[in-house]
Scaffold this active site. Structure first.
Site, PDB file in Angstrom:
ATOM      1  N   LYS A 108      -7.243 -10.798  -7.705  1.00 46.95           N
ATOM      2  CA  LYS A 108      -8.429 -10.865  -6.865  1.00 46.95           C
ATOM      3  C   LYS A 108      -9.395  -9.733  -7.199  1.00 46.95           C
ATOM      4  O   LYS A 108      -8.970  -8.613  -7.485  1.00 46.95           O
ATOM      5  CB  LYS A 108      -8.008 -10.778  -5.385  1.00 46.95           C
ATOM      6  CG  LYS A 108      -9.115 -11.099  -4.386  1.00 46.95           C
ATOM      7  CD  LYS A 108      -8.556 -11.132  -2.985  1.00 46.95           C
ATOM      8  CE  LYS A 108      -9.638 -11.436  -1.960  1.00 46.95           C
ATOM      9  NZ  LYS A 108      -9.109 -11.432  -0.578  1.00 46.95           N
ATOM     10  N   LYS A 143     -12.277  -3.674  -4.925  1.00 40.12           N
ATOM     11  CA  LYS A 143     -12.962  -2.392  -5.085  1.00 40.12           C
ATOM     12  C   LYS A 143     -12.002  -1.277  -5.473  1.00 40.12           C
ATOM     13  O   LYS A 143     -12.434  -0.195  -5.871  1.00 40.12           O
ATOM     14  CB  LYS A 143     -13.714  -2.031  -3.796  1.00 40.12           C
ATOM     15  CG  LYS A 143     -12.887  -2.069  -2.517  1.00 40.12           C
ATOM     16  CD  LYS A 143     -13.809  -1.993  -1.308  1.00 40.12           C
ATOM     17  CE  LYS A 143     -13.068  -2.233  -0.008  1.00 40.12           C
ATOM     18  NZ  LYS A 143     -13.975  -2.285   1.152  1.00 40.12           N
ATOM     19  N   LYS A 154       0.814  -1.213   0.000  1.00 37.33           N
ATOM     20  CA  LYS A 154       0.000   0.000   0.000  1.00 37.33           C
ATOM     21  C   LYS A 154       0.848   1.264   0.000  1.00 37.33           C
ATOM     22  O   LYS A 154       0.482   2.264  -0.629  1.00 37.33           O
ATOM     23  CB  LYS A 154      -0.957   0.000   1.202  1.00 37.33           C
ATOM     24  CG  LYS A 154      -2.059  -1.035   1.093  1.00 37.33           C
ATOM     25  CD  LYS A 154      -3.056  -0.911   2.233  1.00 37.33           C
ATOM     26  CE  LYS A 154      -4.196  -1.909   2.066  1.00 37.33           C
ATOM     27  NZ  LYS A 154      -5.211  -1.779   3.124  1.00 37.33           N
TER      28      LYS A 154
END
Length: 346
Positions: A208, A211, A115
Site C-alpha cells: 500500500k 507515508k 508497529k
C-alpha cells in the site's frame, strides 16, 4: 433520551505527508459524504503521539492536514473539521472504555504487533490502547457510520464490541435513563470504500502507498509540485508487457493494475474504460497521459493547500470553531454516559 442521528466520523493522523492514497482512498469519498450525511472529520493528533513527535513539527503537521482537508473540498461550514486534542471528551470516554474493553481483545489487534514489532516491551501504553481511543472517537458522537480501509476494519470491529459490551453491562441503567430497548450506543457500520481504496506503492504494486515508506518515489505527496508528480509517475515500476485490453489481463500484474486503477480514480472512470482507451499501449505512452491527469487533479489541491498554509491563524480559527461545534455535540452525550455509569456530576 437523545434521538440517534445518522452521523459519520473519520480522521487522519498528522504524521508525515498526506499522499495520493489518502486523497483517493478517503478524502474524495469524504467530500461526497458531506453532501448527504452529518459528518465529523478529525485530525487525530492524540493518536499521533503514541509514537514520539517533535512538538513544532506536530503543530505544523496538524495545520497541513487541515489545509489538505479543506483544499480537497471539505467545507468547514458543512462538516465539522477539528483536531482531536481540543475536545477533551475524547480522552474522558477513552478511559471509561478502557474499563469496558478486555486485554484479550487488544492482544488480537494486528496493527499493534506490526508497529511494535520485536520492541513490544518498549512500546507505549498509548500505542497498545490506540484502538480504544479510536472507539471513543466514534462513539463519543454516537457515530453510526465510519468510512474505513482494510487496515482499520479490525479496529472498527473492536469499537462495535465495546459498544455492545457497554450496552450489555449497563443495560438496567440505560433503560432507567429512558432507553427502553437498553441500547445506548449504536453499533457503527463500516462504509467500505470504492475501487480506489487501496492505492499501492509506485515502487511495489503489492504494498500500500504509505507515508512511512523510506522512498519518496513510492508515493505522490499532496504537497508535490507538477514536476515532482510527473517525475514520480515516469519512474513508477512497471513490467515489460503492453497494457491489456481487458481488466482480466491485469491479474498477476500488480504494478500495471495499480497505475490503471490510479488513472481510473483520477479521471472518475473505470479500469475497463481506461483499458479500452489504452489497451495495447506501451507504458511510456500511458505514463505520459497518467501524469497529465494526475497533475490536473492534484496541482489545484496543492495550490490551495499552500494558500491556506500561508495564513496559519485562519487554519487555527477553523480548527477552533470545529472543536467548539464538536464539544457541543459531545458534552451532552458524555454527560449521559457518566450518569449511566454511575458518576455523580455537579
Amino acid at each position: 433520551m437523545m434521538k440517534l442521528t445518522p452521523r459519520v466520523f473519520s480522521g487522519m493522523q498528522p504524521t508525515g505527508n498526506l499522499h495520493l492514497g489518502n486523497y483517493l482512498g478517503a478524502m474524495v469519498r469524504w467530500v461526497e459524504m458531506q453532501k448527504s450525511h452529518e459528518c465529523l472529520y478529525c485530525i487525530v493528533d492524540m493518536h499521533a503521539i503514541t509514537l514520539w513527535q517533535e512538538p513544532a513539527e506536530l503543530r505544523q503537521s496538524i495545520r497541513e492536514v487541515a489545509a489538505a482537508y479543506i483544499a480537497s473540498g471539505l467545507d468547514p461550514k458543512r462538516s465539522i473539521i477539528f483536531n482531536q486534542s481540543q475536545v477533551a471528551q475524547h480522552a474522558e470516554l477513552a478511559w471509561i472504555f478502557n474499563c469496558v474493553a478486555r486485554l484479550g481483545w487488544l492482544d488480537r489487534m494486528t496493527q499493534f504487533k506490526e508497529k511494535a514489532g520485536k520492541e513490544k516491551e518498549r512500546a507505549s501504553v498509548g500505542l497498545y490502547a490506540y484502538p480504544v481511543l479510536m472507539a471513543a472517537d466514534i462513539l463519543l458522537y454516537r457515530g453510526t457510520h465510519v468510512p474505513v480501509g482494510e487496515d482499520q476494519k479490525q479496529h472498527l470491529e473492536l469499537a462495535r464490541d465495546i459498544a455492545q459490551k457497554f450496552n450489555n453491562d449497563y443495560r438496567d441503567s440505560i433503560v432507567a435513563s429512558g432507553y427502553a430497548d437498553g441500547l445506548f450506543f449504536p453499533l457503527p457500520e463500516p462504509l467500505i470504500q470504492g475501487p480506489a481504496t487501496r492505492v499501492m506503492s509506485l515502487r511495489d504494486g503489492t504494498k500500500k502507498m504509505s507515508k512511512s515508506d523510506p522512498s519518496d518515489l513510492s508515493r505522490i505527496n499532496m504537497s508535490d509540485d507538477t514536476d515532482a508528480i510527473a517525475r514520480k509517475i515516469q519512474k513508477a515500476k512497471t513490467d515489460p508487457e503492453p497494457l491489456p485490453s481487458e481488466e482480466a489481463g491485469l491479474e498477476r500484474r500488480p504494478e500495471a493494475d495499480n497505475l490503471v486503477g490510479i488513472y481510473a480514480a483520477l479521471a472518475d472512470t473505470t479500469k475497463e474504460e481506461v483499458l479500452g482507451q489504452f489497451g495495447g499501449s506501451q507504458f511510456s505512452v500511458f505514463k505520459k497521459e497518467l501524469a497529465e491527469v494526475a497533475v490536473a487533479r492534484v496541482a489545484p489541491v496543492n495550490a490551495e493547500m499552500q494558500r491556506l498554509l500561508g495564513d496559519p491563524a485562519e487554519i487555527d480559527r477553523i480548527l477552533a470553531n470545529g472543536a467548539s461545534r464538536a464539544r457541543t455535540l459531545a458534552q451532552p452525550i458524555l454527560t449521559e454516559i457518566k450518569n449511566i455509569v454511575g458518576f455523580i456530576q455537579s
